[in-house]
Design a protein around this motif. Structure first.
Motif, PDB file in Angstrom:
ATOM      1  N   LEU A   1      -8.868  -3.306  -3.946  1.00 14.71           N
ATOM      2  CA  LEU A   1      -7.701  -4.182  -3.881  1.00 14.71           C
ATOM      3  C   LEU A   1      -8.000  -5.569  -4.451  1.00 14.71           C
ATOM      4  O   LEU A   1      -9.165  -5.975  -4.542  1.00 14.71           O
ATOM      5  CB  LEU A   1      -7.227  -4.296  -2.436  1.00 14.71           C
ATOM      6  CG  LEU A   1      -6.786  -2.985  -1.769  1.00 14.71           C
ATOM      7  CD1 LEU A   1      -6.345  -3.245  -0.338  1.00 14.71           C
ATOM      8  CD2 LEU A   1      -5.677  -2.312  -2.566  1.00 14.71           C
TER       9      LEU A   1
ATOM     10  N   LEU B   1      -1.219   6.955   0.347  1.00 17.53           N
ATOM     11  CA  LEU B   1      -2.595   6.554   0.056  1.00 17.53           C
ATOM     12  C   LEU B   1      -3.582   7.283   0.964  1.00 17.53           C
ATOM     13  O   LEU B   1      -3.473   7.239   2.191  1.00 17.53           O
ATOM     14  CB  LEU B   1      -2.748   5.044   0.224  1.00 17.53           C
ATOM     15  CG  LEU B   1      -4.090   4.447  -0.216  1.00 17.53           C
ATOM     16  CD1 LEU B   1      -4.316   4.658  -1.713  1.00 17.53           C
ATOM     17  CD2 LEU B   1      -4.145   2.966   0.119  1.00 17.53           C
TER      18      LEU B   1
ATOM     19  N   TRP C   1      -5.417  -0.488   6.706  1.00 12.28           N
ATOM     20  CA  TRP C   1      -6.712  -0.032   6.185  1.00 12.28           C
ATOM     21  C   TRP C   1      -7.802  -1.048   6.526  1.00 12.28           C
ATOM     22  O   TRP C   1      -7.608  -2.261   6.355  1.00 12.28           O
ATOM     23  CB  TRP C   1      -6.652   0.151   4.667  1.00 12.28           C
ATOM     24  CG  TRP C   1      -6.033   1.460   4.275  1.00 12.28           C
ATOM     25  CD1 TRP C   1      -4.721   1.798   4.336  1.00 12.28           C
ATOM     26  CD2 TRP C   1      -6.722   2.605   3.777  1.00 12.28           C
ATOM     27  NE1 TRP C   1      -4.533   3.089   3.902  1.00 12.28           N
ATOM     28  CE2 TRP C   1      -5.738   3.610   3.542  1.00 12.28           C
ATOM     29  CE3 TRP C   1      -8.048   2.889   3.484  1.00 12.28           C
ATOM     30  CZ2 TRP C   1      -6.068   4.869   3.054  1.00 12.28           C
ATOM     31  CZ3 TRP C   1      -8.376   4.149   2.990  1.00 12.28           C
ATOM     32  CH2 TRP C   1      -7.394   5.121   2.780  1.00 12.28           C
TER      33      TRP C   1
ATOM     34  N   ALA D   1     -11.854   2.125   3.853  1.00  9.55           N
ATOM     35  CA  ALA D   1     -12.172   2.112   2.427  1.00  9.55           C
ATOM     36  C   ALA D   1     -13.652   2.386   2.183  1.00  9.55           C
ATOM     37  O   ALA D   1     -14.499   2.142   3.049  1.00  9.55           O
ATOM     38  CB  ALA D   1     -11.787   0.759   1.829  1.00  9.55           C
TER      39      ALA D   1
ATOM     40  N   LEU E   1       0.853  -1.190   0.000  1.00 11.35           N
ATOM     41  CA  LEU E   1       0.000   0.000   0.000  1.00 11.35           C
ATOM     42  C   LEU E   1       0.890   1.242   0.000  1.00 11.35           C
ATOM     43  O   LEU E   1       1.799   1.362   0.825  1.00 11.35           O
ATOM     44  CB  LEU E   1      -0.908   0.011   1.230  1.00 11.35           C
ATOM     45  CG  LEU E   1      -1.985  -1.074   1.273  1.00 11.35           C
ATOM     46  CD1 LEU E   1      -2.839  -0.910   2.523  1.00 11.35           C
ATOM     47  CD2 LEU E   1      -2.850  -1.051   0.023  1.00 11.35           C
TER      48      LEU E   1
ATOM     49  N   LEU F   1      -9.282   4.778  -0.725  1.00 13.45           N
ATOM     50  CA  LEU F   1      -9.346   3.406  -1.228  1.00 13.45           C
ATOM     51  C   LEU F   1     -10.801   3.103  -1.535  1.00 13.45           C
ATOM     52  O   LEU F   1     -11.678   3.172  -0.661  1.00 13.45           O
ATOM     53  CB  LEU F   1      -8.805   2.443  -0.164  1.00 13.45           C
ATOM     54  CG  LEU F   1      -8.404   1.030  -0.598  1.00 13.45           C
ATOM     55  CD1 LEU F   1      -7.350   1.070  -1.698  1.00 13.45           C
ATOM     56  CD2 LEU F   1      -7.867   0.254   0.595  1.00 13.45           C
TER      57      LEU F   1
END
Length: 642
Positions: free
Chosen positions: A86, A78, A104, A127, A74, A81
């Protein structure tokens, strides 16, 4: 296609860029990359590994989901997300009902008996869609979370009742189970399971985030303070209990589907759109009983919400609108088969994709009151010939006239629509914008990496968003005295730009206008009143700012700890002046004290350090220097240095 090397300078990989490239085995991404779009590598089943550079800040929905990747790093930078962003084959970790990858939170279990879910300490991001399968109850957020997706709490079961945030969190807070940004300027989530029938939005709030009230079935009304400026995409979508709505007087933008499917309003509910509104997103009021049908002279029907067109009709190919219209919402006439359209004089705003792909459109007038023509407004209108852009226009969006072959005229490597430059030949090393040009449209010269020199004519008034972003070869340029505004990211990442002067008539320089200009050693502001967007990202951190004492430029330099050089006098003459404003006051005491406490965080320029060393000159800055200036201000001592 088996191997791809994305060249340095590329910032974005857009939606579905490599989707279904089933033979793709390897892809190499540059350090300039910041965004990977929705489904960008989805269904690339042969792709087994990928190295994500730390420059990436956003990975959107399903970007890497259906690939063969089993392990991934990652990026350090970042910040967003997306849902299922992913790879599905990663080794995810589950703890207390929440699924994690690295630091995350990316998902949760579907146990109907779960009444509360607590995100573990150390998690930095949540996310989008992370709690979409939650059956309800409370979501508890720790102190470490910095980033939250725009629909993280949009549950398929609409039963989340409270989102609670640790009081120690520096980025978010909660009140009565409602999630806000720390300063409460942004309302992020009003849980769908809260069962109150009305809600008063706090007066601190200026933005209602995407999906904030999505699918709340209990609310019948929401009271907006006048502080609210933005209502984002899907913010109130599917709030079917709404029976009344009054929008705030200072509202600027309404996002796409913002009030879509709010079906509780009575038929042809009359909603007043404030005069402050400049943009209405596509389908903002779809299926909400708010459309009022108006008819042109030849009985073409047009769907309106107040004085905005939200959906046009193409039953008749040609029609004239003979009633007042202030704006045309995003996508209002998209893909309509019309040939001729006469707009009324009152039109001020033409929205994003408003006439996109109206391929047989030939004639349309642009009224003299138009202020803005948004992104892709006429994109794909192959046969339309727009001869004149009114002088009232101050903004033309990205790709507004792309593929308008009859409208766009090319001269010396630059594409024009009347008095606006809208594009350029990316292979050119030198460009001269022609006389009579009033504006540079958004992204017109974006990524012209070969461009080294550009000449502007007098009479140029506007440089729009990202107009010269990533023009990495431009070292210096002269802006015309006629220039009025420099918009967002206009010269961002012009990494060799070393000097520029902002002319006296410029009213403002917007967010990130000179961000990433790492070699910019001198930026001069000729007008003390020129406003600079209040963000550390507006001007690169390495830039030395030149301007007048007590100007906005100096205030910006002081606020964001940039070196400032006064044009109206030499700060060397003012002993005790730590902040470079030409005066000796308590602000200098504060600046010295902050520097002594943490010189790495609270920096001072070399000249400011010399000015401030007033006690035992030559021994460097200490608390005694701050004390000496306090004594001077209190008339305990009569001169500096001591």
């Amino acid at each position: 296609l088996q191997y791809v090397i994305v060249p340095y300078g590329v910032e974005r990989i857009e939606q579905e860029a490599f989707s279904r490239c089933t033979a793709l085995k390897a892809v190499f991404l540059p350090e300039s990359l910041s965004y990977i779009g929705k489904e960008a590598f989805d269904y690339c089943n042969s792709l087994k590994e990928i190295e994500l550079p730390d420059s990436i800040s956003e990975i959107d929905d399903s970007a890497l989901y259906d690939t063969g990747i089993t392990e991934i790093n990652l990026p350090e930078n970042l910040q967003y997300l997306g849902n299922n962003a992913l790879p599905k084959k990663l080794n995810y970790e589950t703890e207390n009902g929440i699924q994690y990858y690295g630091n995350w939170a990316v998902g949760c279990d579907t146990d109907k008996d779960t009444k509360s879910l607590t995100v573990r300490e150390g998690t930095v991001g949540i996310a989008s869609g992370a709690f979409s399968l939650s059956y309800g109850g409370d979501i508890n957020i720790p102190s470490t979370v910095e980033y939250i997706g725009n629909n993280s709490f949009k549950s398929a079961y609409s039963n989340i009742q409270n989102v609670n945030v640790s009081e120690d969190n520096k980025y978010f807070c909660s009140s009565d189970g409602i999630l806000y940004s720390k300063d409460m300027s942004q309302l992020i989530c009003y849980p769908a399971g809260k069962d109150e029938t009305s809600f008063d939005i706090p007066e601190t709030v200026s933005e209602i985030s995407a999906y904030a009230f999505y699918e709340n079935k209990y609310l019948t009304s929401v009271n907006f303070p006048d502080s609210v400026r933005y209502i984002d995409d899907y913010a109130f979508s599917y709030c079917k209990g709404f029976t009344e709505l009054s929008l705030p007087s200072g509202l600027l933008e309404i996002g796409k589907n913002a009030f879509a499917n709010c079906s509780g309003f009575e038929s042809q509910y009359k909603l007043d759109i404030p005069d402050s509104v400049t943009k209405i997103g596509e389908n903002a009021f779809a299926s909400s009983n708010m459309y009022i049908t108006r008819y042109t002279e030849n009985n073409s029907n047009i769907e309106m919400v107040d004085d905005w067109i939200v959906a046009g009709d193409d039953f008749f190919k040609s029609h004239e609108i003979n009633f007042a219209v202030r704006g045309i919402a995003d996508g209002a006439y998209k893909e309509k088969e019309i040939t001729d359209l006469v707009l009324p004089d009152e039109v001020e705003y033409i929205g994003e994709s408003a006439f996109q792909d109206c391929r047989i459109l030939e004639n349309i007038n642009l009224p003299q009151n138009i202020v803005s023509i948004d992104d892709k407004a006429f994109m794909g209108c192959e046969n339309v010939d727009i001869i004149s852009i009114p002088d009232s226009v101050s903004h033309i969006g990205k790709s507004a006239f792309e593929y308008c072959y009859e409208t766009v005229k090319t001269s010396d490597g630059i594409d024009y629509v009347d008095s606006w430059a809208v594009g350029a030949d990316k292979t050119m090393k030198s460009l001269s914008v022609r006389e009579g040009t009033r504006g540079i449209a958004e992204s017109s010269f974006y990524g012209c990496t070969e461009l080294e020199t550009v000449q502007f004519p007098e009479g140029l008034c506007f440089i729009n968003d990202e107009a010269f972003e990533l023009c990495i070869g431009i070292k210096h340029t002269v802006l015309p005295e006629s220039l009025l505004a420099i918009d967002k990211g206009a010269f961002a990442y012009c990494i060799t730009l070393d000097e520029i002067t902002i002319p006296e008539n410029v009213l403002y320089t917007d967010f990130a206008s000179f961000f990433g200009c790492e070699k910019l050693n001198k930026i001069t502001f000729m007008n003390p009143e020129t406003i600079m967007y209040p963000s550390a990202l507006t001007i690169d951190e390495n830039a030395v700012i030149y301007g007048y004492r007590n100007s906005f430029a100096q205030k910006y330099a002081t606020l964001f700890k940039r070196e400032f050089v006064a044009l109206d006098g030499n700060s060397e003459e003012v002993t005790g002046d730590a902040n470079g404003d030409g005066n000796i006051d308590i602000a200098d005491v504060v600046a010295i004290s902050a520097y002594v406490a943490n010189p790495e965080k609270n920096t001072l320029s070399e000249q400011s350090i010399i000015n401030s060393d007033v006690q035992n000159v030559g021994d460097g800055l200490t608390a005694n220097d701050a004390l000496a200036i306090q004594q001077y201000l209190a008339n305990i001592i009569t001169s500096l240095p001591v």
